[in-house]
Design a protein around this motif. Structure first.
Motif: not given
Lengths: 504, 504
Positions: A40, A44, B245, B247, B278-279, B281-283, B285, B290, B466
């Motif tokens: 995953k 990145s 990251s 991921g 790891q958790n 939130r996607q925005e 990244v 992050c 998040q």
């Protein structure tokens, strides 16, 4: 005036060192991706690789670099520099001129694409799913074609790619060399197939403990003079060697439970690459000359250690007992039987597991396919079929799936078109170097038979390794052997060896 | 106008993403150095780290960045941005202002020094040779003092360092918080020492197979919801977690053959850090938001999982059988005896192996030594003696050597002065979060007892993970628990737990 040159040189060396640092960082990122980085994180990571590559590219092609190279590259100034600086300037100038033709954005796109594609290739190979990989390969071929257009074509389009791996090599020359090689090897292979003295090999295919395989691989690496304080051995899908600096040259291998020699010869092969880079002279460290001079010379070292030494009779007279000890009860055969078993010649599907002789046919197949892609516009979608046809034609066998066919090699996923011929060039260089080595170290095979391999490493370091990119491939071959590359040495080496084994 | 802002924002986001890519690359280089990079490559690697850090630093402090931040940071413009961009601009502005005060050359020197020093520390620790490490530490302290001077002092000199790890935290506040904590914990520790119900622990010290330890650690990580497709577990001298990251969040541990829980609790601790990253939130990244919001909040997660969950009775009622299975015949004791054994309170030398209660005394010792270095000019040469004196005073024991004393922690070799207090802050945050969690997930301990840990991870992801750096530590604590940080929760948690175990 002298002061201006000195200042320019100092700044140029500083820039060159920075570029080298980027290369080291990138090599770590790639090594990490190939030795177990989580799936995953790939997207990145590709971004990061793109950023670092772009910056290295920017530094290589910057106006400042252009100015410095123009100044230092003037005939008179260049003549006043010492050997290392002179070569560093001329190599950088070549790189500058080449890279300057590629728009940075396009380069970044290429770098990100190929770093992602390698992971997708790994997955596609695992799942035998060519279709999932094909779009990436199409895009890589497309970008490579754009690069060829931008860099300009001299001879055929494919020549532009060959030059990246073996400077100056052309398709015309390769056609001749490979043609000659094929004309000698095909009758030899036929005679071998017809021989009534076929080696036994069944005993090599039992269930061999992975831990014991690893232990023996580490043992042999030490015997070769691989420095574990300047390297490490890991596992990866496709074995490779990577030199981050001479103080950190890493190799990987891949263990097969049912094959006692696959990982071993892979390790010796990569170990040969590693010895080259561990022994580059100190003055070159931290410069872009601190690298192998070409892929062909690099492969000559890996294949010299793997085949000339690692598959020789004296080597196993010394080490077979050590191998037997690690697999009690599994290798109770005479050493001669083992020697003949690991030198069996027969058509096979996987290049990296092929014997020394048919190996060159695997290379010729790839060479012809790459030529067809770039000189005749063959498409990615056509490759599985062409691949299988050529295997049928040259080796008489057809891969049952793409995993053992067109998907077997990592190279294309990384955009390394033009690399494959280096392997056969490596075989030829290796045979030619060996002839000189036998002359200059007359007790060579006696030393191998005693397990005293260090004089070999010392000779190679002295003659080849220490120079890094300070000399071109042809300069090295000429200096070491006294003549230019001549494929006849490989033919003679193979004939002598295999006529003995197969009693022809 | 809107278009200009959009353009500036786009360019700023691009720069921020590039900076984040450098951070990722650097994290890989550090991870690699700590997990088995060959010794002889350290010097060259440090150069590469220096180059990349310098470039990230240059980007962070560039005139272009300054202009963009000035424009985007205007009151009106800032107000028009969405939450993420607003926070990204203000955080970057803070970083810019701070970094702008440090000359790039000095920063590079510091980065190269600390990356080398970590390897020298590792060697010094292994050889119990403080003298070989001392010159590096002296130089690091010297550079850190120069940084303090350049950044400016507000309160005491040490406050400038604290702010790096827990924004806004002061020595005055810490003196009070740690004073309060000590005044409650010391009598509790005395009562515990005097209790006639001392746990048995001898059974924890047998020879435990490393492979089985690893297997159980991996099993527990899975139970916690650690995603192995976005991470991996390795070994290192000093366990750590690093988020490249979301991921790719990696953790390391260290196996002790004679201790069945050391590696396990280390793994759970680092696993807690990893769940945080790891958790996110996607925005967020690919942006510098992050990341964990502070070291204190980060430590609250590692120590929550390690102690509040991992050293709880319900946890072992569920998992002790699983542990026993992996060490047949070695752990034939009732679960209650095991629970009491892993919660034994006694003075010890090694911070990362200390119990939950005396752990805070280890932190207070380091806190006082760091204050003494930067506020009172104590020298590196004096540290072993001061260290040993404080251990005698606070814990009643003296390290027999520097390896188990002043050399035990990696932090100072990396220049991480001001980090240690985060651990005790983490304990306090964790206790406060736990109180809210117990209220909002009333069947919490029932779930733990059934091995159903995912609802905990979900709650923490939802409430804390998040957000990354989108909120400050105090904003998070206030939002989640409805009040500011209050050390009373930790005291109450410890009193409740240990009065039960020691029947006080």
């Amino acid at each position: 005036m002298a002061t201006n040159t000195e200042k320019a040189l100092e700044r140029f060396r500083e820039l060159n060192k920075t570029i080298k640092s980027y290369h080291e960082a990138l090599s770590v990122l790639y090594w990490d991706l190939r030795t177990g980085a989580p799936r995953k994180g790939v997207a990145s990571r590709s971004e990061a690789i793109g950023v670092l590559s772009s910056e290295a590219f920017r530094l290589t092609t910057s106006d400042e670099m252009g100015d410095l190279l123009a100044r230092l590259g003037e005939q008179e100034t260049l003549g006043s520099l010492d050997e290392i600086n002179r070569r560093l300037v001329s190599e950088s100038k070549k790189e500058y001129d080449k890279s300057k033709k590629i728009p940075p954005k396009l380069n970044e796109e290429y770098v990100i694409l190929t770093s992602k594609a390698e992971s997708y290739w790994e997955e596609a190979k695992e799942n035998d799913d060519y279709a999932s990989f094909q779009p990436y390969l199409e895009k890589i071929i497309d970008l490579t074609n754009q690069f060829i257009d931008l860099r300009g074509v001299n001879g055929t389009r494919y020549d532009t790619l060959l030059d990246d791996y073996e400077p100056g090599l052309t398709t015309a020359e390769l056609d001749e060399v490979f043609g000659g090689l094929r004309s000698k090897l095909v009758p030899l292979a036929s005679a071998i197939a017809a021989s009534s003295h076929q080696p036994e090999t069944a005993f090599l295919r039992q269930n061999y403990s992975q831990a014991a395989q690893k232990d023996f691989s580490l043992y042999i690496l030490k015997q070769m003079g691989y420095d574990f304080e300047a390297g490490r051995l890991d596992e990866s899908v496709h074995p490779f060697a990577t030199g981050l600096s001479p103080g950190d040259v890493r190799i990987t291998t891949r263990y097969l439970e049912d094959d006692v020699t696959s990982a071993l010869f892979g390790t010796i092969h990569e170990g040969g690459h590693a010895l080259y880079e561990q022994n580059i002279r100190q003055e070159l460290v931290g410069t872009t000359l601190c690298d192998g001079t070409s892929m062909g010379i690099h492969e000559s070292q890996s294949r010299f250690w793997e085949n000339v030494i690692g598959r020789s009779r004296p080597f196993w007279e010394r080490y077979f007992g050590e191998l037997q000890k690690r697999f009690p009860g599994q290798l109770d055969v005479p050493v001669e039987q083992f020697y003949r078993g690991i030198n069996v010649v027969q058509p096979s599907l996987i290049r990296i597991e092929a014997d020394e002789l048919t190996y060159n046919l695997h290379i010729i197949i790839r060479y012809e396919i790459e030529k067809a892609i770039f000189n005749n516009g063959v498409k990615a979608s056509e490759l599985p079929e062409i691949w299988n046809e050529k295997y049928k034609e040259y080796l008489g066998i057809v891969p049952p799936n793409n995993r053992e066919g067109v998907l077997q090699d990592v190279h294309w996923s990384g955009g390394a078109f033009g690399y494959f011929p280096s392997y056969s060039l490596g075989n030829m260089y290796a045979a030619q170097f060996t002839e000189t080595l036998e002359r200059e170290l007359p007790n060579l095979w006696e030393l191998v038979g005693k397990g005293d391999l260090l004089p070999i490493k010392t000779w190679l370091s002295d003659k080849i390794y220490q120079y890094g990119k300070l000399e071109t491939p042809s300069e090295i071959v000429q200096r070491v052997t006294g003549k230019p590359l001549d494929p006849a040495h490989l033919v003679q080496y193979l004939e002598t060896k295999y006529k003995d084994i197969y009693r022809l």
